[in-house]
Design an enzyme around this catalytic site. Structure first.
Site, PDB file in Angstrom:
ATOM      1  N   GLY A  17      57.045   3.502  27.667  1.00 58.23           N
ATOM      2  CA  GLY A  17      56.777   2.176  28.226  1.00 58.23           C
ATOM      3  C   GLY A  17      57.757   1.890  29.355  1.00 58.23           C
ATOM      4  O   GLY A  17      58.409   2.808  29.872  1.00 58.23           O
ATOM      5  N   ALA A  19      60.683   0.537  29.343  1.00 61.33           N
ATOM      6  CA  ALA A  19      62.083   0.896  29.070  1.00 61.33           C
ATOM      7  C   ALA A  19      62.281   2.403  29.211  1.00 61.33           C
ATOM      8  O   ALA A  19      63.162   2.858  29.947  1.00 61.33           O
ATOM      9  CB  ALA A  19      62.472   0.420  27.666  1.00 61.33           C
ATOM     10  N   LYS A  38      53.595   8.820  21.923  1.00 54.37           N
ATOM     11  CA  LYS A  38      52.677   9.071  20.803  1.00 54.37           C
ATOM     12  C   LYS A  38      51.243   9.207  21.274  1.00 54.37           C
ATOM     13  O   LYS A  38      50.506  10.064  20.851  1.00 54.37           O
ATOM     14  CB  LYS A  38      52.744   7.877  19.838  1.00 54.37           C
ATOM     15  CG  LYS A  38      53.736   8.058  18.752  1.00 54.37           C
ATOM     16  CD  LYS A  38      53.494   7.200  17.550  1.00 54.37           C
ATOM     17  CE  LYS A  38      53.342   5.720  17.787  1.00 54.37           C
ATOM     18  NZ  LYS A  38      53.503   4.947  16.543  1.00 54.37           N
ATOM     19  N   THR A  46      53.810  -2.027  27.024  1.00 56.95           N
ATOM     20  CA  THR A  46      54.025  -2.548  28.391  1.00 56.95           C
ATOM     21  C   THR A  46      52.703  -2.759  29.111  1.00 56.95           C
ATOM     22  O   THR A  46      52.519  -3.757  29.815  1.00 56.95           O
ATOM     23  CB  THR A  46      54.886  -1.548  29.205  1.00 56.95           C
ATOM     24  OG1 THR A  46      56.136  -1.385  28.572  1.00 56.95           O
ATOM     25  CG2 THR A  46      55.085  -2.037  30.627  1.00 56.95           C
ATOM     26  N   GLU A 116      56.137 -20.428  32.060  1.00 55.88           N
ATOM     27  CA  GLU A 116      55.658 -20.274  30.673  1.00 55.88           C
ATOM     28  C   GLU A 116      56.521 -21.164  29.801  1.00 55.88           C
ATOM     29  O   GLU A 116      57.443 -21.819  30.296  1.00 55.88           O
ATOM     30  CB  GLU A 116      55.754 -18.799  30.258  1.00 55.88           C
ATOM     31  CG  GLU A 116      54.813 -17.915  31.059  1.00 55.88           C
ATOM     32  CD  GLU A 116      54.898 -16.447  30.667  1.00 55.88           C
ATOM     33  OE1 GLU A 116      54.685 -16.145  29.496  1.00 55.88           O
ATOM     34  OE2 GLU A 116      55.193 -15.628  31.540  1.00 55.88           O
ATOM     35  N   ASP A 217      58.616   2.670  15.067  1.00 57.88           N
ATOM     36  CA  ASP A 217      59.145   4.033  14.862  1.00 57.88           C
ATOM     37  C   ASP A 217      60.635   4.136  15.193  1.00 57.88           C
ATOM     38  O   ASP A 217      61.420   4.674  14.410  1.00 57.88           O
ATOM     39  CB  ASP A 217      58.372   5.045  15.722  1.00 57.88           C
ATOM     40  CG  ASP A 217      56.890   5.048  15.405  1.00 57.88           C
ATOM     41  OD1 ASP A 217      56.517   4.579  14.315  1.00 57.88           O
ATOM     42  OD2 ASP A 217      56.103   5.516  16.250  1.00 57.88           O
ATOM     43  N   HIS A 238      52.755 -14.813  18.830  1.00 61.06           N
ATOM     44  CA  HIS A 238      52.279 -15.425  20.071  1.00 61.06           C
ATOM     45  C   HIS A 238      51.246 -16.473  19.688  1.00 61.06           C
ATOM     46  O   HIS A 238      50.338 -16.194  18.902  1.00 61.06           O
ATOM     47  CB  HIS A 238      51.646 -14.360  20.980  1.00 61.06           C
ATOM     48  CG  HIS A 238      51.466 -14.849  22.392  1.00 61.06           C
ATOM     49  ND1 HIS A 238      50.554 -15.817  22.724  1.00 61.06           N
ATOM     50  CD2 HIS A 238      52.092 -14.513  23.544  1.00 61.06           C
ATOM     51  CE1 HIS A 238      50.628 -16.050  24.030  1.00 61.06           C
ATOM     52  NE2 HIS A 238      51.558 -15.268  24.551  1.00 61.06           N
ATOM     53  N   ARG A 284      57.772 -20.814  21.816  1.00 65.73           N
ATOM     54  CA  ARG A 284      56.659 -20.201  21.080  1.00 65.73           C
ATOM     55  C   ARG A 284      56.674 -20.448  19.585  1.00 65.73           C
ATOM     56  O   ARG A 284      55.637 -20.581  18.952  1.00 65.73           O
ATOM     57  CB  ARG A 284      56.683 -18.691  21.291  1.00 65.73           C
ATOM     58  CG  ARG A 284      56.067 -18.330  22.571  1.00 65.73           C
ATOM     59  CD  ARG A 284      55.935 -16.853  22.695  1.00 65.73           C
ATOM     60  NE  ARG A 284      55.569 -16.631  24.072  1.00 65.73           N
ATOM     61  CZ  ARG A 284      55.564 -15.476  24.674  1.00 65.73           C
ATOM     62  NH1 ARG A 284      55.902 -14.398  24.014  1.00 65.73           N
ATOM     63  NH2 ARG A 284      55.218 -15.373  25.920  1.00 65.73           N
ATOM     64  N   HIS A 345      53.504 -10.624  17.784  1.00 63.34           N
ATOM     65  CA  HIS A 345      53.562 -10.246  19.195  1.00 63.34           C
ATOM     66  C   HIS A 345      54.816  -9.468  19.562  1.00 63.34           C
ATOM     67  O   HIS A 345      54.752  -8.538  20.364  1.00 63.34           O
ATOM     68  CB  HIS A 345      53.503 -11.538  20.009  1.00 63.34           C
ATOM     69  CG  HIS A 345      53.503 -11.362  21.494  1.00 63.34           C
ATOM     70  ND1 HIS A 345      52.512 -10.680  22.163  1.00 63.34           N
ATOM     71  CD2 HIS A 345      54.368 -11.794  22.452  1.00 63.34           C
ATOM     72  CE1 HIS A 345      52.761 -10.699  23.459  1.00 63.34           C
ATOM     73  NE2 HIS A 345      53.886 -11.353  23.659  1.00 63.34           N
ATOM     74  N   ARG A 380      62.498 -15.148  21.280  1.00 60.64           N
ATOM     75  CA  ARG A 380      62.582 -14.670  22.674  1.00 60.64           C
ATOM     76  C   ARG A 380      61.914 -15.648  23.639  1.00 60.64           C
ATOM     77  O   ARG A 380      60.813 -16.136  23.387  1.00 60.64           O
ATOM     78  CB  ARG A 380      61.876 -13.319  22.776  1.00 60.64           C
ATOM     79  CG  ARG A 380      61.811 -12.768  24.178  1.00 60.64           C
ATOM     80  CD  ARG A 380      61.109 -11.439  24.182  1.00 60.64           C
ATOM     81  NE  ARG A 380      59.731 -11.559  23.794  1.00 60.64           N
ATOM     82  CZ  ARG A 380      58.713 -11.730  24.626  1.00 60.64           C
ATOM     83  NH1 ARG A 380      58.932 -11.825  25.930  1.00 60.64           N
ATOM     84  NH2 ARG A 380      57.489 -11.808  24.179  1.00 60.64           N
ATOM     85  N   SER A 385      61.224 -10.133  28.162  1.00 59.96           N
ATOM     86  CA  SER A 385      61.238  -8.804  27.532  1.00 59.96           C
ATOM     87  C   SER A 385      61.135  -7.670  28.545  1.00 59.96           C
ATOM     88  O   SER A 385      61.869  -6.680  28.442  1.00 59.96           O
ATOM     89  CB  SER A 385      60.134  -8.680  26.489  1.00 59.96           C
ATOM     90  OG  SER A 385      58.918  -9.075  27.039  1.00 59.96           O
TER      91      SER A 385
HETATM   92  C1  SIN Z   1      52.155 -13.805  27.810  1.00 54.56           C
HETATM   93  O1  SIN Z   1      51.640 -13.510  28.868  1.00 54.56           O
HETATM   94  O2  SIN Z   1      51.911 -14.837  27.208  1.00 54.56           O
HETATM   95  C2  SIN Z   1      53.119 -12.833  27.188  1.00 54.56           C
HETATM   96  C3  SIN Z   1      54.370 -12.828  27.934  1.00 54.56           C
HETATM   97  C4  SIN Z   1      55.519 -12.474  27.045  1.00 54.56           C
HETATM   98  O3  SIN Z   1      55.312 -12.190  25.857  1.00 54.56           O
HETATM   99  O4  SIN Z   1      56.655 -12.528  27.506  1.00 54.56           O
END
Ligand code: SIN
Length: 545
Positions: A17, A19, A38, A46, A116, A217, A238, A284, A345, A380, A385
């Protein structure tokens, strides 16, 4: 008997991903890097990230404001020094993405900034509603063109080979045993440095926005190898996943609420202002709990996200992927409210690391969702992220280069994987049954709202599953379902043990038995146990016993 497959690398990266690939690209000018995934490299979490990457870009915004929002969302459990470090590096990683060719949406001459939940400024750089895909595509393109990076897909890491397993006293890593799904064989990879970047563990829940591979994992592998893990009780739900029989696990980005989308009940009533003054843009944990509360109060299967008051052209430009997906199941978001439910999420906890991504084992790093860096605390902040993935990819790569753990450090005498004491299984139903049972009771007992009794029930069931899977693992040849289930059960155990330890409600951990938040927030840290069911040392690898 088939020859054992062996390979060597300067650095082994587990996970492809943002990272993992980004770390590989930082390392590649100086080291040869083997990246294992995997699924195909396009299967990472991602690829599904919709929202974007948070960075202070607006001149009116400030590093202090981004730090404050991160700390507030984290409910007293973030490490302020790590927050400061990550927020300060955001512009460097964005510059790096621009260099790689990522084309963020623009607003005139500058990038467009979205918002957001719980952000006090617009600071989310994005590529429409498919930011993760855009970033990942560029990382894949650059990694596959780099002569020092080899990527291999269909590889599931079984366990790390460490000095302790080889009978030495120090704590360092030497490589890994890897199950090759295509050949149905176990390979050995020797490497003096290993980066775990396998993503999170949301697949432990029945409903999730994550792809199938999110089975924790890296967290399980790290813990079995001897690393501490922290904050595993904080799994983020989420608030808005599509609720539709033909489209499970599809996220409706928080950015829809950022642009004015409203959460409503079946009778059209907007309910979030009853729960928080920030309404739909509250953190959230608060939004997900409010939805859960309303669904239980009214006995309804879902609530609705209504964006029908937004101009239809704006919806199509800003959310093309979501609009298209909804159309494919007969929903026109420019006209119809979208049925949604919360779903697992993001795993806020993980392998405990320092600011370089270093774990308790020399040469072993954990980054991205696999790690607990101190950035997210108990919850978070949205769009932090991808930022964390990229910042820690950079810092871990720099640390590896500065340490100069040469390839000679890789132990040349890693014993072959020994299958002489196991047979092929004819009981795969045990795996499918345990897999769905685990995910169901984790949803019901370790979900958005918890109690002591529910956690106790989860714990008892986990103990049974652990025994069964240990038995299975000790007697049969490995396959990917078994390896993933074994990891998922261990991670579920870590989550429940952490939740049982926390006698308060904080951030994403809400329990009816302890609704108060203690004055002082303390991270939950689990030390690896010598319990054979946790270490899971198979009889067949007696050489490593
Ligand atoms: C989203 O688009 O709602 C997810 C973004 C996130 O989890 O940071």
């Amino acid at each position: 008997m088939a020859t054992h497959l062996r390979s060597q690398a300067d650095v082994l990266v587990v996970g492809a991903g943002a990272a993992g690939l980004s770390a590989a690209l930082h390392l590649a000018p100086f080291r040869n890097v083997l990246v294992l995934s995997k699924e195909s490299v396009r299967g990472s979490t991602t690829n599904r990230a919709q929202g974007g990457i948070a960075a202070v870009w607006d001149p009116a915004d400030s590093l202090e404001a981004h730090e404050k929002d991160t700390l507030n969302a984290g409910a007293g459990l973030c490490d302020p020094k790590v927050v400061e470090f990550v927020v300060a590096k955001a512009n460097d990683v964005v510059a790096n993405l621009l260099d790689l060719g990522v084309e963020f949406d623009r607003d005139g001459d500058d990038v467009h900034l979205a918002t957001e939940g719980a952000h006090s400024f617009r600071r989310v750089l994005h590529v429409a509603d498919a930011t993760g895909l855009a970033i990942s595509s560029k990382l894949i393109e650059h990694a596959s063109n780099h002569p020092n990076i080899e990527t291999r897909s269909d590889r599931v890491v079984i366990d790390l080979v460490t000095s302790v397993k080889l009978g030495r006293n120090d704590q360092s890593v030497f490589g890994a045993y890897v199950y090759n799904r295509r050949l149905d064989r176990v390979e050995t990879v020797s490497a003096p440095c290993v980066i775990l970047a396998t993503g999170g563990a949301s697949k432990v829940y029945k409903y999730t926005s994550n792809p199938d591979g999110a089975t924790g994992d890296g967290i399980a592998i790290g813990y079995r190898a001897g690393c501490r893990v922290a904050n595993m009780e904080f799994n983020q739900f989420h608030p808005t996943c599509l609720f539709h029989p033909e489209a499970r696990s599809f996220l409706i980005s928080e950015a829809v609420r950022g642009e004015g989308g409203r959460l409503i009940l079946p009778n059209g009533e907007r309910f979030m202002p009853r729960f928080d003054p920030s309404g739909e843009l509250a953190p959230r944990d608060i939004v997900a709990r409010a939805i859960d509360f309303e669904m239980k109060r009214l006995g309804i299967e879902c609530v609705f996200l209504d964006a029908s008051h937004l101009p239809s052209s704006k919806i199509k430009d800003r959310f093309p992927q979501i609009h298209h997906k909804l159309q494919s199941v007969g929903i026109d978001m420019a006209r119809d409210p979208i049925p949604i439910v919360p779903a697992a999420h993001y795993t806020c906890g993980g392998v405990l690391v320092d600011r370089h991504g270093s774990t308790d084992i020399t040469g072993l790093y954990a980054i991205g969702e696999t790690a607990c860096t101190g950035l997210h605390g108990a919850n978070r902040l949205a769009s932090n992220s991808l930022l964390e993935c990229l910042v820690f990819a950079m810092s871990s790569a720099r640390h590896i280069l500065s340490q100069n753990r040469a390839r000679d450090n890789a132990n040349p005498d890693i014993p072959d994987w020994d299958e002489s004491m196991v047979t092929n299984s004819d009981e795969d139903v045990v795996l499918t049954q345990n897999w769905s049972e685990l995910r169901r009771f984790m949803w019901n007992y370790m979900g958005i709202v918890r109690t002591d009794k529910r956690l106790e029930s989860a714990s008892r069931r986990i103990a049974l599953l652990k025994n069964e899977v240990y038995d299975y693992y000790s007697n049969y040849r490995v396959n990917s379902d078994l390896l993933e289930l074994r990891n998922l059960i261990l991670v579920a155990d870590l989550m429940v043990r952490s939740a049982q330890w926390r006698k308060e409600s904080r951030g994403l951990h809400y329990t009816i038995d302890y609704p108060q938040t203690n004055v002082r927030g303390i991270p939950s840290v689990l030390h690896p146990r010598r319990d054979p069911l946790d270490v899971f040392q198979p009889a067949r690898s007696a050489a490593l016993g």
